[in-house]
Write an enzyme that holds these catalytic residues in place. Structure first.
Site, PDB file in Angstrom:
ATOM      1  N   CYS A  67     -15.106  -4.953   5.779  1.00  0.00           N
ATOM      2  CA  CYS A  67     -14.667  -3.740   5.283  1.00  0.00           C
ATOM      3  C   CYS A  67     -15.637  -3.222   4.132  1.00  0.00           C
ATOM      4  CB  CYS A  67     -13.339  -3.689   4.806  1.00  0.00           C
ATOM      5  SG  CYS A  67     -12.459  -2.122   4.425  1.00  0.00           S
TER       6      CYS A  67
ATOM      7  N   CYS B  37     -13.209  -1.642   1.107  1.00  0.00           N
ATOM      8  CA  CYS B  37     -12.792  -2.400   0.516  1.00  0.00           C
ATOM      9  C   CYS B  37     -13.741  -3.371  -0.034  1.00  0.00           C
ATOM     10  CB  CYS B  37     -11.599  -3.303   0.911  1.00  0.00           C
ATOM     11  SG  CYS B  37     -10.169  -2.028   1.353  1.00  0.00           S
TER      12      CYS B  37
ATOM     13  N   HIS C 239      -7.998  -2.359   8.129  1.00  0.00           N
ATOM     14  CA  HIS C 239      -7.711  -1.337   7.098  1.00  0.00           C
ATOM     15  C   HIS C 239      -6.996  -0.147   7.561  1.00  0.00           C
ATOM     16  CE1 HIS C 239      -9.438   0.525   3.441  1.00  0.00           C
ATOM     17  NE2 HIS C 239      -9.297   1.657   4.142  1.00  0.00           N
ATOM     18  N   CYS C 240      -5.851   0.074   6.758  1.00  0.00           N
ATOM     19  CA  CYS C 240      -4.849   1.050   6.964  1.00  0.00           C
ATOM     20  C   CYS C 240      -5.360   2.219   6.233  1.00  0.00           C
ATOM     21  CB  CYS C 240      -3.537   0.662   6.329  1.00  0.00           C
ATOM     22  SG  CYS C 240      -2.610   2.002   6.617  1.00  0.00           S
TER      23      CYS C 240
ATOM     24  N   CYS D 250      -2.751   3.815   3.939  1.00  0.00           N
ATOM     25  CA  CYS D 250      -2.383   3.150   2.671  1.00  0.00           C
ATOM     26  C   CYS D 250      -3.819   3.038   1.850  1.00  0.00           C
ATOM     27  CB  CYS D 250      -1.947   1.806   2.967  1.00  0.00           C
ATOM     28  SG  CYS D 250      -0.560   1.612   3.909  1.00  0.00           S
TER      29      CYS D 250
ATOM     30  N   CYS E 274      -6.998  -2.819   2.902  1.00  0.00           N
ATOM     31  CA  CYS E 274      -6.878  -3.683   3.983  1.00  0.00           C
ATOM     32  C   CYS E 274      -5.423  -4.391   3.936  1.00  0.00           C
ATOM     33  CB  CYS E 274      -7.934  -4.781   4.171  1.00  0.00           C
ATOM     34  SG  CYS E 274      -9.402  -4.127   4.435  1.00  0.00           S
TER      35      CYS E 274
ATOM     36  N   HIS F  10       0.762   1.395  11.282  1.00  0.00           N
ATOM     37  CA  HIS F  10       1.278   2.076  10.317  1.00  0.00           C
ATOM     38  C   HIS F  10       2.406   3.053  10.750  1.00  0.00           C
ATOM     39  CE1 HIS F  10       1.775   3.573   5.952  1.00  0.00           C
ATOM     40  NE2 HIS F  10       2.121   4.775   6.550  1.00  0.00           N
ATOM     41  N   CYS F  11       3.370   3.076  10.060  1.00  0.00           N
ATOM     42  CA  CYS F  11       4.412   3.848  10.709  1.00  0.00           C
ATOM     43  C   CYS F  11       5.390   4.688   9.498  1.00  0.00           C
ATOM     44  CB  CYS F  11       5.595   3.222  11.413  1.00  0.00           C
ATOM     45  SG  CYS F  11       7.100   4.285  12.208  1.00  0.00           S
TER      46      CYS F  11
END
Length: 270
Positions: free
Chosen positions: A77, A80, A90-91, A94, A97, A104-105
């Site tokens: 990543c 990060c 990785h989100c 957010c 990672c 994601h919800c």
């Protein structure tokens, strides 16, 4: 009174599991997966992609990392600055990672709290079909109850598909991301790479104590950095490795074996 007691017990469990699903913070990888300042400077100053891949391979040599990118490189990543552990992604929402990220919800963060989320979906289904008691009157309350019944049916149908889908994912030991894109290993992509069998897959989420499976408590295995894999378990099985060795030896020694058999047949005839 009995219906009210059961309803409120289910409702309290529903609120508890929903709270744990929404407000539990996702877990980031440990510090050992982060790139040091010297390695980071060496990686960024290198312009050749093949040398960058070698640098990442050297760093990840001491880490329990088995999944790869599409081209066979180490999963890294650049935002990060860390080597991604297996099943870590990785989100973008957010901005970090997340270990064993499912997706994601806005309502659920199905990554580190998968058990609570599944319990919450199950309790939602039960509350949607909770029986109505009493006779309907001819007043306005009749239309209110019919409207609530219609809404409950719509929620029940939608939640039933969502709950069934995530139960299927747990039985196969997959995340939502892995269901759409199979994880890549050294031998290539394998959608069943983490599939250990039905019972062991359930233990990965609900724990080894089967008597605690129906309780909404945290008892998942591991710390999210390493996951047992089907390929590794087969490689560590001496019977399977012997079978593979036998097959290779049988292919290599087939002409010799056939010549010995023919010589024995000739001796018996003579």
């Amino acid at each position: 009174v009995a219906y009210l007691v059961v309803f409120h017990i289910l409702f309290v469990l529903f609120v508890w599991t929903y709270w744990k699903s929404v407000f539990t913070l996702p877990i980031q990888p440990a510090k050992k997966f982060h790139m040091s300042y010297a390695d980071q400077e060496r990686y960024e100053n290198e312009e050749r992609p093949e040398v960058q891949r070698q640098i990442l391979a050297e760093i990840a040599r001491k880490l329990p990392v088995y999944t790869r990118t599409g081209n066979g490189g180490i999963r890294f990543c650049d935002r990060c600055q860390l080597i991604k552990p297996d099943r870590c992604h990785h989100c973008s929402v957010c901005a970090m990672c997340v270990l064993k990220m499912d997706h994601h919800c806005p309502w659920y963060v199905l990554d580190t709290v998968q058990r609570f989320s599944i319990f919450n979906l199950f309790l939602s289904l039960v509350l949607c079909c909770f029986p109505f008691q009493g006779e309907l009157t001819n007043g306005r309350s009749k239309f209110h109850i019919l409207f609530l019944l219609f809404v409950a049916i719509m929620f029940f149908v939608s939640l039933m598909f969502l709950f069934g889908y995530h139960c299927w994912l747990v039985s196969r030991n997959r995340s939502t991301l892995e269901a759409f894109s199979a994880p890549v290993f050294q031998n290539g992509p394998d959608k069943n790479g983490f599939n250990l069998g039905f019972v062991k897959n359930l233990q990965q989420v609900f724990g080894e104590e089967k008597k605690l499976w129906l309780l909404p408590i945290a008892s998942s295995q591991g710390d999210g950095h390493f996951f047992p894999m089907r390929a590794l378990s087969e490689a560590r099985n001496p019977l399977l490795t012997n079978e593979e060795q036998w097959e290779e030896d049988g292919i290599d020694e087939e002409p010799q074996g056939s010549s010995e058999a023919s010589s024995l047949a000739i001796e018996r005839e003579t």
